[in-house]
Design a protein around this motif. Structure first.
Motif, PDB file in Angstrom:
ATOM      1  N   ALA A 101       0.871  -1.173   0.000  1.00 38.61           N
ATOM      2  CA  ALA A 101       0.000   0.000   0.000  1.00 38.61           C
ATOM      3  C   ALA A 101       0.910   1.225   0.000  1.00 38.61           C
ATOM      4  O   ALA A 101       2.104   1.108   0.308  1.00 38.61           O
ATOM      5  CB  ALA A 101      -0.900  -0.014   1.236  1.00 38.61           C
ATOM      6  N   PRO A 102       0.371   2.397  -0.339  1.00 35.43           N
ATOM      7  CA  PRO A 102       1.204   3.598  -0.324  1.00 35.43           C
ATOM      8  C   PRO A 102       1.910   3.828   1.014  1.00 35.43           C
ATOM      9  O   PRO A 102       3.052   4.261   1.049  1.00 35.43           O
ATOM     10  CB  PRO A 102       0.209   4.716  -0.634  1.00 35.43           C
ATOM     11  N   LEU A 144       1.195  -1.841   9.332  1.00 35.09           N
ATOM     12  CA  LEU A 144       0.261  -0.726   9.256  1.00 35.09           C
ATOM     13  C   LEU A 144       0.154  -0.358   7.789  1.00 35.09           C
ATOM     14  O   LEU A 144       1.145   0.038   7.167  1.00 35.09           O
ATOM     15  CB  LEU A 144       0.765   0.461  10.085  1.00 35.09           C
ATOM     16  N   LEU A 145      -1.041  -0.564   7.221  1.00 38.18           N
ATOM     17  CA  LEU A 145      -1.272  -0.327   5.794  1.00 38.18           C
ATOM     18  C   LEU A 145      -2.335   0.733   5.605  1.00 38.18           C
ATOM     19  O   LEU A 145      -3.367   0.727   6.282  1.00 38.18           O
ATOM     20  CB  LEU A 145      -1.745  -1.620   5.124  1.00 38.18           C
ATOM     21  N   GLU A 149      -9.119   8.598   6.492  1.00 39.28           N
ATOM     22  CA  GLU A 149      -9.602   7.665   5.471  1.00 39.28           C
ATOM     23  C   GLU A 149      -9.609   6.218   5.949  1.00 39.28           C
ATOM     24  O   GLU A 149     -10.266   5.377   5.357  1.00 39.28           O
ATOM     25  CB  GLU A 149      -8.755   7.790   4.199  1.00 39.28           C
ATOM     26  N   GLY A 150      -8.833   5.919   6.966  1.00 44.57           N
ATOM     27  CA  GLY A 150      -8.778   4.564   7.504  1.00 44.57           C
ATOM     28  C   GLY A 150      -7.500   3.841   7.136  1.00 44.57           C
ATOM     29  O   GLY A 150      -6.752   4.252   6.256  1.00 44.57           O
ATOM     30  N   PHE A 151      -7.273   2.761   7.836  1.00 45.82           N
ATOM     31  CA  PHE A 151      -6.061   1.966   7.662  1.00 45.82           C
ATOM     32  C   PHE A 151      -6.313   0.566   8.196  1.00 45.82           C
ATOM     33  O   PHE A 151      -7.359   0.292   8.784  1.00 45.82           O
ATOM     34  CB  PHE A 151      -4.863   2.627   8.372  1.00 45.82           C
ATOM     35  N   ARG A 152      -5.358  -0.299   7.999  1.00 43.53           N
ATOM     36  CA  ARG A 152      -5.450  -1.682   8.473  1.00 43.53           C
ATOM     37  C   ARG A 152      -4.206  -2.020   9.276  1.00 43.53           C
ATOM     38  O   ARG A 152      -3.097  -1.624   8.906  1.00 43.53           O
ATOM     39  CB  ARG A 152      -5.595  -2.643   7.291  1.00 43.53           C
TER      40      ARG A 152
END
Length: 115
Positions: free
Chosen positions: A35-36, A104-105, A81-84
């Protein structure tokens, strides 16, 4: 552990793109990002996986890891925006380094199920 890649990163034997560190935790950019924003949050103490966490570690290290994750989510502007957060455990769980760590993505729409 002398053969653990994360222990070598923590000890400075292997370079990394560190983004956070304190007395108990270090975080650095993943070398193969999915992910970015893809960071690894790792305890300085070598703990092979989440099933190896002692009661003392759960009271000391886990809160520090999650505090670092919260700090990093804000620093990298992921909170809106959220994350995982991902912890792979064991071979079938996708763990490739036997040192407890959390991914952390964020920075893009993440799909479910992950794979």
């Amino acid at each position: 552990m002398s053969d653990c890649i994360f222990c070598k990163i923590i000890e400075g034997q292997i370079p990394s793109a560190k983004v956070y560190e304190d007395d108990h935790v270090i975080a650095f950019k993943d070398i193969a990002p999915e992910a970015p924003t893809h960071l690894l949050i790792v305890p300085r103490k070598h703990i092979p996986s989440i099933v190896d966490i002692s009661e003392e570690d759960s009271n000391m290290i886990l809160p520090r890891i999650f505090a670092a994750i919260g700090h990093l989510a804000k620093e990298f502007n992921l909170e809106q925006e959220g994350f995982r957060i991902v912890n792979n455990c064991g071979k079938n769980g996708g763990q490739t380094v036997d040192h407890l760590h959390f991914h952390l993505l964020g920075g893009r729409q993440l799909q479910w199920p992950p794979g």
